[in-house]
Design an enzyme around this catalytic site. Structure first.
Site, PDB file in Angstrom:
ATOM      1  N   PRO A   9     -46.962 -69.497 -48.185  1.00 28.25           N
ATOM      2  CA  PRO A   9     -48.166 -70.306 -47.968  1.00 28.25           C
ATOM      3  C   PRO A   9     -48.615 -70.414 -46.515  1.00 28.25           C
ATOM      4  O   PRO A   9     -47.784 -70.611 -45.608  1.00 28.25           O
ATOM      5  CB  PRO A   9     -47.762 -71.690 -48.478  1.00 28.25           C
ATOM      6  N   ASN A  10     -49.906 -70.284 -46.336  1.00 32.60           N
ATOM      7  CA  ASN A  10     -50.612 -70.485 -45.060  1.00 32.60           C
ATOM      8  C   ASN A  10     -50.424 -69.362 -44.043  1.00 32.60           C
ATOM      9  O   ASN A  10     -51.030 -69.391 -42.975  1.00 32.60           O
ATOM     10  CB  ASN A  10     -50.224 -71.831 -44.421  1.00 32.60           C
ATOM     11  N   ARG A  17     -53.967 -70.136 -36.813  1.00 32.56           N
ATOM     12  CA  ARG A  17     -53.126 -71.280 -37.200  1.00 32.56           C
ATOM     13  C   ARG A  17     -52.141 -71.624 -36.078  1.00 32.56           C
ATOM     14  O   ARG A  17     -51.240 -70.837 -35.775  1.00 32.56           O
ATOM     15  CB  ARG A  17     -52.340 -70.928 -38.462  1.00 32.56           C
ATOM     16  N   TYR A  22     -47.235 -70.138 -33.499  1.00 29.46           N
ATOM     17  CA  TYR A  22     -47.089 -68.892 -34.257  1.00 29.46           C
ATOM     18  C   TYR A  22     -47.630 -67.653 -33.540  1.00 29.46           C
ATOM     19  O   TYR A  22     -47.411 -66.536 -34.009  1.00 29.46           O
ATOM     20  CB  TYR A  22     -47.777 -69.043 -35.622  1.00 29.46           C
ATOM     21  N   ASN A  71     -40.770 -64.147 -45.480  1.00 30.91           N
ATOM     22  CA  ASN A  71     -41.042 -65.379 -44.757  1.00 30.91           C
ATOM     23  C   ASN A  71     -41.574 -66.357 -45.808  1.00 30.91           C
ATOM     24  O   ASN A  71     -42.754 -66.323 -46.149  1.00 30.91           O
ATOM     25  CB  ASN A  71     -42.069 -65.174 -43.649  1.00 30.91           C
ATOM     26  N   ALA A  74     -43.392 -72.693 -45.692  1.00 31.67           N
ATOM     27  CA  ALA A  74     -42.942 -74.059 -46.004  1.00 31.67           C
ATOM     28  C   ALA A  74     -41.982 -74.100 -47.196  1.00 31.67           C
ATOM     29  O   ALA A  74     -41.141 -75.006 -47.295  1.00 31.67           O
ATOM     30  CB  ALA A  74     -44.145 -74.946 -46.272  1.00 31.67           C
ATOM     31  N   HIS A  77     -38.086 -74.659 -47.041  1.00 29.64           N
ATOM     32  CA  HIS A  77     -37.429 -75.963 -46.925  1.00 29.64           C
ATOM     33  C   HIS A  77     -37.431 -76.748 -48.239  1.00 29.64           C
ATOM     34  O   HIS A  77     -36.892 -77.847 -48.290  1.00 29.64           O
ATOM     35  CB  HIS A  77     -38.134 -76.787 -45.837  1.00 29.64           C
ATOM     36  N   ASP A  84     -33.138 -69.239 -56.202  1.00 31.61           N
ATOM     37  CA  ASP A  84     -32.605 -68.668 -57.444  1.00 31.61           C
ATOM     38  C   ASP A  84     -33.143 -67.261 -57.686  1.00 31.61           C
ATOM     39  O   ASP A  84     -32.408 -66.381 -58.146  1.00 31.61           O
ATOM     40  CB  ASP A  84     -32.956 -69.562 -58.638  1.00 31.61           C
ATOM     41  N   GLU A  97     -34.398 -63.053 -44.352  1.00 28.07           N
ATOM     42  CA  GLU A  97     -35.392 -64.113 -44.136  1.00 28.07           C
ATOM     43  C   GLU A  97     -35.873 -64.061 -42.693  1.00 28.07           C
ATOM     44  O   GLU A  97     -35.068 -63.921 -41.775  1.00 28.07           O
ATOM     45  CB  GLU A  97     -34.753 -65.471 -44.435  1.00 28.07           C
ATOM     46  N   HIS A  99     -38.671 -65.873 -39.742  1.00 20.97           N
ATOM     47  CA  HIS A  99     -39.616 -66.922 -39.362  1.00 20.97           C
ATOM     48  C   HIS A  99     -40.196 -66.596 -37.992  1.00 20.97           C
ATOM     49  O   HIS A  99     -39.465 -66.145 -37.099  1.00 20.97           O
ATOM     50  CB  HIS A  99     -38.940 -68.292 -39.307  1.00 20.97           C
ATOM     51  N   LEU A 100     -41.475 -66.874 -37.859  1.00 25.85           N
ATOM     52  CA  LEU A 100     -42.142 -66.632 -36.577  1.00 25.85           C
ATOM     53  C   LEU A 100     -41.616 -67.582 -35.501  1.00 25.85           C
ATOM     54  O   LEU A 100     -41.355 -67.193 -34.372  1.00 25.85           O
ATOM     55  CB  LEU A 100     -43.655 -66.834 -36.750  1.00 25.85           C
ATOM     56  N   SER A 101     -41.507 -68.853 -35.883  1.00 28.47           N
ATOM     57  CA  SER A 101     -41.062 -69.873 -34.933  1.00 28.47           C
ATOM     58  C   SER A 101     -39.561 -70.103 -35.082  1.00 28.47           C
ATOM     59  O   SER A 101     -38.964 -69.723 -36.090  1.00 28.47           O
ATOM     60  CB  SER A 101     -41.805 -71.184 -35.213  1.00 28.47           C
ATOM     61  N   ARG A 106     -37.963 -77.499 -34.014  1.00 29.80           N
ATOM     62  CA  ARG A 106     -39.123 -78.229 -34.537  1.00 29.80           C
ATOM     63  C   ARG A 106     -38.687 -79.462 -35.326  1.00 29.80           C
ATOM     64  O   ARG A 106     -37.570 -79.931 -35.179  1.00 29.80           O
ATOM     65  CB  ARG A 106     -39.980 -77.253 -35.365  1.00 29.80           C
ATOM     66  N   ARG A 110     -37.662 -79.055 -40.957  1.00 26.94           N
ATOM     67  CA  ARG A 110     -37.688 -77.587 -40.923  1.00 26.94           C
ATOM     68  C   ARG A 110     -36.324 -76.983 -40.577  1.00 26.94           C
ATOM     69  O   ARG A 110     -36.164 -75.764 -40.530  1.00 26.94           O
ATOM     70  CB  ARG A 110     -38.717 -77.087 -39.909  1.00 26.94           C
TER      71      ARG A 110
HETATM   72  C1  DQA Z   1     -42.525 -70.634 -40.731  1.00 24.84           C
HETATM   73  C2  DQA Z   1     -41.811 -71.953 -40.450  1.00 24.84           C
HETATM   74  C3  DQA Z   1     -42.044 -72.957 -41.563  1.00 24.84           C
HETATM   75  O1  DQA Z   1     -41.390 -74.187 -41.263  1.00 24.84           O
HETATM   76  C4  DQA Z   1     -43.523 -73.227 -41.741  1.00 24.84           C
HETATM   77  O2  DQA Z   1     -43.726 -74.069 -42.850  1.00 24.84           O
HETATM   78  C5  DQA Z   1     -44.330 -71.981 -41.846  1.00 24.84           C
HETATM   79  C6  DQA Z   1     -44.001 -70.846 -41.003  1.00 24.84           C
HETATM   80  C7  DQA Z   1     -42.399 -69.654 -39.560  1.00 24.84           C
HETATM   81  O3  DQA Z   1     -42.617 -68.477 -39.784  1.00 24.84           O
HETATM   82  O4  DQA Z   1     -42.112 -70.063 -38.434  1.00 24.84           O
HETATM   83  O5  DQA Z   1     -45.322 -71.953 -42.564  1.00 24.84           O
HETATM   84  O6  DQA Z   1     -41.924 -70.024 -41.859  1.00 24.84           O
END
Ligand code: DQA
Length: 144
Positions: A9-10, A17, A22, A71, A74, A77, A84, A97, A99-101, A106, A110
């Site tokens: 998502p997002n 964003r 990011y 990735n 959200a 978490h 599963d 897995e 993650h950008l950040s 944070r 998270r």
């Molecule tokens: C994220 C970190 C998550 O906590 C956040 O909800 C995201 C992006 C990252 O790539 O840093 O949407 O997965």
């Protein structure tokens, strides 16, 4: 070698964003970078805002893909269903897995990943470049 790259998502909003967190790279930029660095890897790149889509797509990977970069955004978490799904195919389709950040720097919510325990490894904090690093690690694992 066929790799499925999944984005939750997002992440379709990358570029505009919260760029201070990011970066300014879009998802299309990241896809182009990965394909440029790994021209011999067959990379299928997808994004969805739907948890159900991600779970369905992961469940379809057995016999079709050699590995997954994910990735979960959200859903990292919150989603036991995603854990599963990754676990269900992990014997045949290992996942990394990304993650950008650096989520550990944070908000506390998270800091915990429900999904990382179903993956062979986790990479975070290098913005878009992290995807290419994650793919390097996954290719290395698949070839060893
Ligand atoms: C994220 C970190 C998550 O906590 C956040 O909800 C995201 C992006 C990252 O790539 O840093 O949407 O997965």
């Amino acid at each position: 070698m066929k790799i499925l790259v999944l984005n939750g998502p997002n992440l379709n909003l990358l570029g505009t964003r919260e760029p201070e967190i990011y970066g300014y790279e879009t998802l299309a930029d990241i896809e182009t970078e990965m394909k440029g660095v790994f021209p011999d890897v067959d990379i299928e790149f997808r994004q969805t805002n739907s948890e159900a889509d991600l779970i369905t797509w992961i469940g379809e990977t057995r016999g079709r893909f050699d590995g997954i970069i994910i990735n979960p955004a959200a859903l990292t978490h919150t989603s036991l269903g995603l854990y599963d799904a990754l676990k269900a195919v992990s014997d045949a389709v290992p996942a990394v897995e990304v993650h950008l950040s650096n989520t550990h720097t944070r908000e506390e919510i998270r800091h915990k990943s429900l999904t990382a325990g179903a993956c062979i490894g986790q990479l975070m904090g290098f913005r878009g470049f992290g995807y290419t690093l994650a793919l390097r690690a996954l290719v290395h694992r698949l070839q060893s």
